[in-house]
Design a protein around this motif. Structure first.
Motif, PDB file in Angstrom:
ATOM      1  N   LYS A  97       9.584   9.088   8.769  1.00 50.63           N
ATOM      2  CA  LYS A  97       8.696   9.910   7.921  1.00 50.63           C
ATOM      3  C   LYS A  97       9.459  10.844   6.994  1.00 50.63           C
ATOM      4  CE  LYS A  97       4.571   9.695  10.683  1.00 50.63           C
ATOM      5  NZ  LYS A  97       3.738  10.260  11.709  1.00 50.63           N
ATOM      6  N   TRP A 101       8.786   7.477   4.144  1.00 49.47           N
ATOM      7  CA  TRP A 101       7.394   7.721   3.739  1.00 49.47           C
ATOM      8  C   TRP A 101       7.247   8.427   2.391  1.00 49.47           C
ATOM      9  CZ3 TRP A 101       2.807   8.259   7.519  1.00 49.47           C
ATOM     10  CH2 TRP A 101       2.912   7.293   8.528  1.00 49.47           C
ATOM     11  N   GLU A 105       5.107   6.972  -0.846  1.00 47.11           N
ATOM     12  CA  GLU A 105       3.987   7.724  -1.438  1.00 47.11           C
ATOM     13  C   GLU A 105       4.217   7.981  -2.925  1.00 47.11           C
ATOM     14  OE1 GLU A 105       4.070  10.899   1.371  1.00 47.11           O
ATOM     15  OE2 GLU A 105       2.791   9.830   2.814  1.00 47.11           O
ATOM     16  N   LYS A 106       5.462   8.282  -3.245  1.00 42.00           N
ATOM     17  CA  LYS A 106       5.798   8.529  -4.642  1.00 42.00           C
ATOM     18  C   LYS A 106       5.611   7.251  -5.476  1.00 42.00           C
ATOM     19  CE  LYS A 106       9.672  10.396  -7.202  1.00 42.00           C
ATOM     20  NZ  LYS A 106      11.095  10.701  -7.102  1.00 42.00           N
ATOM     21  N   TRP A 108       3.568   4.831  -4.818  1.00 38.19           N
ATOM     22  CA  TRP A 108       2.126   4.587  -4.923  1.00 38.19           C
ATOM     23  C   TRP A 108       1.517   5.422  -6.054  1.00 38.19           C
ATOM     24  CZ3 TRP A 108      -1.212   1.196  -2.470  1.00 38.19           C
ATOM     25  CH2 TRP A 108      -2.561   1.405  -2.744  1.00 38.19           C
ATOM     26  N   LYS A 109       1.850   6.710  -6.027  1.00 39.43           N
ATOM     27  CA  LYS A 109       1.264   7.607  -7.033  1.00 39.43           C
ATOM     28  C   LYS A 109       1.660   7.197  -8.445  1.00 39.43           C
ATOM     29  CE  LYS A 109       1.083  11.604  -3.982  1.00 39.43           C
ATOM     30  NZ  LYS A 109       2.007  12.631  -3.519  1.00 39.43           N
ATOM     31  N   SER A 204      -3.812  -2.571  -0.193  1.00 36.89           N
ATOM     32  CA  SER A 204      -4.193  -1.668   0.897  1.00 36.89           C
ATOM     33  C   SER A 204      -5.150  -2.402   1.829  1.00 36.89           C
ATOM     34  CB  SER A 204      -4.878  -0.415   0.345  1.00 36.89           C
ATOM     35  OG  SER A 204      -6.174  -0.732  -0.130  1.00 36.89           O
ATOM     36  N   ILE A 214       1.160   3.565   6.522  1.00 42.22           N
ATOM     37  CA  ILE A 214       1.173   4.795   5.723  1.00 42.22           C
ATOM     38  C   ILE A 214      -0.163   4.937   4.989  1.00 42.22           C
ATOM     39  CG2 ILE A 214       2.382   6.064   3.901  1.00 42.22           C
ATOM     40  CD1 ILE A 214       4.866   4.370   4.489  1.00 42.22           C
ATOM     41  N   PRO A 217      -2.170   7.701  -0.452  1.00 38.94           N
ATOM     42  CA  PRO A 217      -2.241   9.098  -0.883  1.00 38.94           C
ATOM     43  C   PRO A 217      -3.602   9.391  -1.536  1.00 38.94           C
ATOM     44  CG  PRO A 217      -0.162   8.135  -1.566  1.00 38.94           C
ATOM     45  CD  PRO A 217      -0.996   7.011  -1.025  1.00 38.94           C
ATOM     46  N   ASN A 220      -7.790   8.682   2.657  1.00 34.69           N
ATOM     47  CA  ASN A 220      -7.470   8.439   4.062  1.00 34.69           C
ATOM     48  C   ASN A 220      -8.198   7.253   4.683  1.00 34.69           C
ATOM     49  OD1 ASN A 220      -5.400  10.055   5.017  1.00 34.69           O
ATOM     50  ND2 ASN A 220      -6.705  11.882   4.882  1.00 34.69           N
ATOM     51  N   ILE A 224      -1.695   1.784   3.190  1.00 36.04           N
ATOM     52  CA  ILE A 224      -0.887   1.015   2.233  1.00 36.04           C
ATOM     53  C   ILE A 224      -0.463  -0.317   2.859  1.00 36.04           C
ATOM     54  CG2 ILE A 224       1.291   0.972   0.917  1.00 36.04           C
ATOM     55  CD1 ILE A 224       1.084   3.984   0.601  1.00 36.04           C
ATOM     56  N   ASP A 229       4.836  -1.117   1.291  1.00 37.84           N
ATOM     57  CA  ASP A 229       5.548  -0.113   2.077  1.00 37.84           C
ATOM     58  C   ASP A 229       6.983  -0.597   2.347  1.00 37.84           C
ATOM     59  OD1 ASP A 229       6.656   0.897   4.488  1.00 37.84           O
ATOM     60  OD2 ASP A 229       4.778   0.822   5.594  1.00 37.84           O
TER      61      ASP A 229
END
Ligand SMILES: [Zn+2]
Length: 475
Positions: A97, A101, A105-106, A108-109, A204, A214, A217, A220, A224, A229
């Motif tokens: 994490k 992780w 997340e970065k 994905w965004k 997803s 994960i 973002p 919830n 992903i 991932d």
């Protein structure tokens, strides 16, 4: 200093490692060690892929939490790299994490910001073996063509990634070898897939269906997709060294996961305007006695047992010599022991012992290296060419040709007869052995070191008197 970044795929942590993962690790290790010997700054990455429905299910069957389950499996993969003498610089885990992780997340965004992620209601067939939806055209009798299992029909609202948007760019890059896929047959296979047009991919799954992963973002209710991932590991592991090592010089992968590496991963990178890896090297699968390895057939070869019984170098030698590097290959104990006796015990082991014994008796003195120099140079040239082409078995061949050259040279010159040039012949042979140990380094690192110690000398004296047998013959 030139950099060299090489990765294996990260192993899926749903079962203990078998000989197939050993093959990929050993192949990548040869390339890493060889590039280090060329004085490049090497970063060699391996690790474990630890999310997904299949892992969650397996953990539940074993009555363990998914985290405990993957901890145990991941430790085993790490242990395998140690006993096989793999020279990896790092080991990344997708459940990390801190390191992994935040980078996923970065990613994905940024995919969202670039307009490459959208929501869609979807109905399709999911193979938990592939951790992927299987397109209708890839179904064989309603089953996944790789796993031959019944598929799960899934209807849900997922996030999708615009893979289709990047197909033309990827096609051009692959055609021009800017993203080089080795061997050529695999390159053509991927170009064939692109020709059929690429669909966007589900990126997803609903949190209900897949808790072990994960979270998306900002949503919830979704997790992903495991590939979105896992693939990011190649960058998350670099931490602050991204600028130093990226792009990867080589991703080593099995043929079953090529499409994720040659299509999905490049598309994600293109979306983020990150340069693509330079090469993808694809190996085949290992069968056992001509049959597919499977738990139900009880023929799974445990690399730990093999190394314990024969030693790391013997296992490495078999995998690199007997398996044609980019094709399917076969393992059998009979072939394994035959290779051991003929190539290692009677081949290199015998030559080292024989030359050393004679040199101790007869002596050795710098002399005329004209006899051997052209032969050494020829070997080096063939070796280099084969390694540049990822043909490990063909890189070993000139070394063994050089070994039989030595055997013939000894028969011809008969240095045991103490003729006027015997000491020079033995000196020549020691020079060849120096070179052989050098060339063997990336393949058989322990043996290479042992030979070096064995023939280390100063002023026509050996530093090491005792001669242990390198490869005792098997009965
Ligand atoms: Zn499948």
């Amino acid at each position: 200093m030139e950099k060299f970044y090489i990765t294996t795929s990260i192993a899926y942590a749903n079962a203990f490692p078998h000989i197939g993962f050993a093959l990929e690790s050993v192949q990548a290790d040869v390339l890493a060690r060889w590039n280090r010997s060329l004085e490049k700054e090497v970063f060699f990455l391996t690790g474990t892929d630890e999310h997904g429905t299949k892992i969650a299910k397996k953990a539940e069957e074993k009555g363990k939490s998914p985290q405990d389950f993957v901890d145990e499996i991941s430790r085993k993969f790490l242990a395998l790299t140690k006993i096989l003498n793999i020279s990896n610089d790092d080991f990344i885990r997708t459940t990390d994490k801190k390191r992994h992780w935040p980078v996923v997340e970065k990613f994905w965004k940024q995919l969202v910001d670039n307009g490459d992620i959208y929501k869609k209601k979807y109905r399709g067939f999911y193979c938990s073996g592939c951790e992927a939806f299987i397109a209708d055209r890839d179904l064989k009798d309603g089953k996944c063509s790789i796993h031959k299992k019944e598929l799960e029909e899934v209807e849900e609202e997922n996030y999708f990634f615009r893979l289709s948007k990047y197909q033309d760019t990827i096609k051009k890059k692959i055609e021009k070898d800017e993203l080089k896929i080795i061997p050529e047959t695999r390159k053509n296979e991927i170009l064939g897939l692109i020709k059929q047009k690429l669909d966007d991919v589900s990126f997803s799954r609903s949190r209900e269906k897949l808790k072990w992963g994960i979270p998306v973002p900002g949503d919830n209710s979704q997790t992903i997709y495991v590939w979105a991932d896992a693939l990011v590991n190649y960058i998350s592991a670099l931490n602050n060294n991204f600028d130093k090592y990226w792009p990867a010089d080589i991703h080593c992968v099995g043929k079953d996961i090529l499409r994720f590496h040659a299509l999905v991963w490049p598309a994600m990178l293109l979306s983020l305007k990150i340069s693509l890896p330079k090469k993808i090297f694809v190996h085949g699968f290992i069968s056992v006695d001509g049959q597919k390895m499977s738990k139900s057939l009880g023929n799974v070869v445990d690399p730990f047992e093999l190394v314990k019984k024969y030693g790391a170098d013997v296992v490495r030698y078999y995998l690199l010599k007997e398996i044609t590097s980019s094709e399917d290959g076969d393992f059998s104990y009979e072939k394994f022991e035959r290779r051991y006796n003929s190539d290692l015990a009677s081949g290199i082991g015998n030559l080292v012992a024989r030359v050393k014994t004679m040199a101790e008796k007869v002596g050795f003195k710098p002399g005329n290296i004209k006899d051997v120099e052209p032969r050494i140079m020829k070997t080096q040239k063939e070796y280099k060419k084969a390694l540049e082409d990822f043909k490990f078995n063909e890189a070993l061949k000139p070394i063994w040709d050089l070994i039989s050259f030595c055997d013939k040279y000894i028969e011809k010159e008969k240095p045991w007869e103490h003729s006027s040039n015997s000491t020079q012949v033995l000196d020549n042979l020691l020079i060849v052995l120096d070179n052989i140990s050098e060339l063997l380094g990336p393949f058989l690192p322990e043996t290479s070191e042992k030979i070096k110690k064995e023939i280390a000398r100063k002023n026509s004296k050996f530093l090491n008197k005792k001669s242990p047998v390198l490869f005792p013959k098997l009965c």
